[in-house]
Design a protein around this motif. Sequence first.
Motif, PDB file in Angstrom:
ATOM      1  N   LYS A 150       0.932  -0.877   0.136  1.00 57.52           N
ATOM      2  CA  LYS A 150       0.019   0.321   0.312  1.00 57.52           C
ATOM      3  C   LYS A 150       1.270   1.265   0.063  1.00 57.52           C
ATOM      4  N   VAL A 151       1.866   1.539   0.728  1.00 57.61           N
ATOM      5  CA  VAL A 151       2.605   2.782   1.508  1.00 57.61           C
ATOM      6  C   VAL A 151       3.551   2.897  -0.032  1.00 57.61           C
ATOM      7  N   HIS A 175       3.704   1.940   9.938  1.00 56.49           N
ATOM      8  CA  HIS A 175       1.965   1.761   9.371  1.00 56.49           C
ATOM      9  C   HIS A 175       1.562   0.813   9.686  1.00 56.49           C
ATOM     10  N   GLN A 230       4.495   6.339  -6.433  1.00 55.95           N
ATOM     11  CA  GLN A 230       3.676   5.544  -8.030  1.00 55.95           C
ATOM     12  C   GLN A 230       4.515   4.361  -8.096  1.00 55.95           C
ATOM     13  N   GLN A 263       1.380   4.453  -3.330  1.00 56.41           N
ATOM     14  CA  GLN A 263       0.474   5.383  -2.190  1.00 56.41           C
ATOM     15  C   GLN A 263       1.674   6.756  -2.623  1.00 56.41           C
ATOM     16  N   GLN A 264       3.269   6.837  -2.091  1.00 54.92           N
ATOM     17  CA  GLN A 264       4.205   7.236  -1.899  1.00 54.92           C
ATOM     18  C   GLN A 264       5.016   7.531  -2.851  1.00 54.92           C
TER      19      GLN A 264
END
Length: 295
Positions: free
Chosen positions: A100-101, A222, A107, A104-105
Amino acid sequence: MRWDDFRRSGNIEDRRGGDGGFRLPTGGGGGLGIGALVVLGLVGWALGIDPRVLISGAEMLTGGSSGYVTEQQTKPGTPSDKDGQFVAAVLGNTEDVWGKVLPQQTQTPYRQPGLVMYTGGTRSGCGSAQSAMGPFYCPLDQKVYLDVAFFEEMRSRFRAGGDFAYAYVIAHEVGHHVQNLLGILPKVQRAQQQAGSQAEANRLSVRVELMADCLAGVWAYHSNTGWNALEPGDIEAALNAASAIGDDRLQQASQGRVVPDSFTHGSSAQRMRWFTRGFQNGKIAACDTFAAQQL
């Protein structure tokens, strides 16, 4: 550390135990055998990646070895024993976090690494792997190599035990995989090739390692916010582990003096500081050690 509820990763190759297979000579003596050094040197040259980056954990331990690597049969999938369950749980949680990270951070899509558990020695995509090398990440096959006996070394030799301390070690190596996906490792090699001295090249290696410490902190942030993973004392255990394997402490213990120009992973204070930075921010951008003037 509350890891029982973590999803278990299936990206495990269990090569522990057994006497089957063949033994690969690696040069004998403690630390890395000459065969492993030659192979890693050639791989580094071919890939444009510094061998010290390929064997990121090698400076952690320099204990004796038999001079051979025993090839064990591989059991793919999630191991059923306690050590295997723990490693699979931590790896699975890093997969869930970075899946996820990272996009998200940055691309950048996350490709899950493999993790090889072995006993004594095995083969890696970067050459022979031995327990004396400590855990390491090989970008050639995108796998982390781990002999869980290292955890006992952390507990008994470095007095840095505890589940979260062991999880930090795995997360640090997965941090190198994140760096590889972001294209950082080959960039470091090119910069090292242009370095004017070995000390300057070593300083670049330190920045790679401290960034991996910071990325381990990002994972911890996270993991805790998403899974409530941390218990009292866990962060202190991770910081104690980071401190125990700082270059200054290892050099002082092994040779009675500290030579900062020869550091490849960073001092105890630096390793603790960058892990803390990642844990407090939860941002990959906060881990840019190459932009930092002060480490």
